[in-house]
Enzyme design. Structure first.
Site: not given
Ligand code: SAM
Length: 216
Positions: A43, A95, A117, A121, A153, A192-194
């Site tokens: 992941e 990274d 993320d 831009k 999302d 977690e974000y979901e």
């Protein structure tokens, strides 16, 4: 997600048994490192690791490696691991831009990208984890039948990703603009974000992609 100034996070990572140290040296030798023939799933941008830990619990026959850029975020995942250590979970602080320096061709079976993320831009498009530049990196390290599984999302990022998939000549296994009201929800493990975005009522987009197979 950046938690600034978590005191001593670099030291905690250096000492933690679940963090793989000097991982570049494992390039081309991951099968020897694990010595059990279990496939490797990554992941990238795992944040605090909720998804990865649940996947590792559900699939003990797979090695999960969580990749996270920031020490201050990674230490949160390490704290969770201390509550329930799992032998098939591992972490790399790096990274993902340098991922081909850590894995050789064919060493990875699946790559999960969860709520990456967006880099809104245009001049930062190549930093998006689904850009053609990143797809080329995944192409280098995945098994021939390997897949990338992406949830977000962010509809703008998702539309961009659909274009990049086509541009890079990858194939969509499937995609949906509303995972939680689709036929693909069964077996879904929430990140977690979901959880946060579903609570807010945001539709979640998902795609599963693979490379075109070269004829033998
Ligand atoms: N995947 C988690 C989830 O769905 O709950 C966290 C999502 S958070 C928005 C994105 C995470 O990706 C952050 O922790 C960030 O530090 C990490 N990240 C972003 N770019 C990265 C990169 N190039 N390499 C490694 N991690 C990265």
């Amino acid at each position: 997600m950046r938690l600034r100034n978590v005191k001593g996070s670099r030291e905690q990572i250096a000492e933690n048994e679940f963090v793989i140290k000097n991982a570049e040296q494992n390039k081309g030798k991951w099968a020897e490192v694990f010595q059990d023939g279990r496939p490797i799933h990554l992941e990238i941008g795992m944040g605090k690791g909720k998804f990865l830990m649940e996947m590792a619990r559900l699939h003990p026959d797979i090695h999960y490696i969580g990749i996270e850029k920031y020490s201050s975020v990674l230490v949160r995942a390490l704290e969770k691991m201390e509550e329930e250590p799992l032998s098939n979970i591992h972490f790399l602080r790096m990274d993902a831009e340098y991922i081909t320096e850590y894995f050789a061709p064919g060493e990875v079976e699946e790559i999960y990208l969860n709520f990456s993320d967006p880099w809104p831009k245009e001049r930062h498009a190549k930093r998006r984890l689904t850009s053609r530049q990143f797809l080329a990196r995944y192409d280098e390290i995945l098994k021939p039948e390997g897949r990338v599984i992406f949830k977000t999302d962010n509809r703008g990022l998702f539309d961009f990703s659909l274009e990049e998939v086509q541009e890079a000549g990858w194939i969509l296994d499937y995609h949906t603009f509303d995972l939680h009201h689709s036929e693909y929800l069964e077996g879904n493990v929430m990140t977690e974000y979901e959880e946060k975005f579903v609570q807010k009522g945001n539709p979640i987009c998902k795609m599963v992609i693979h490379r075109q197979k070269t004829p033998e």
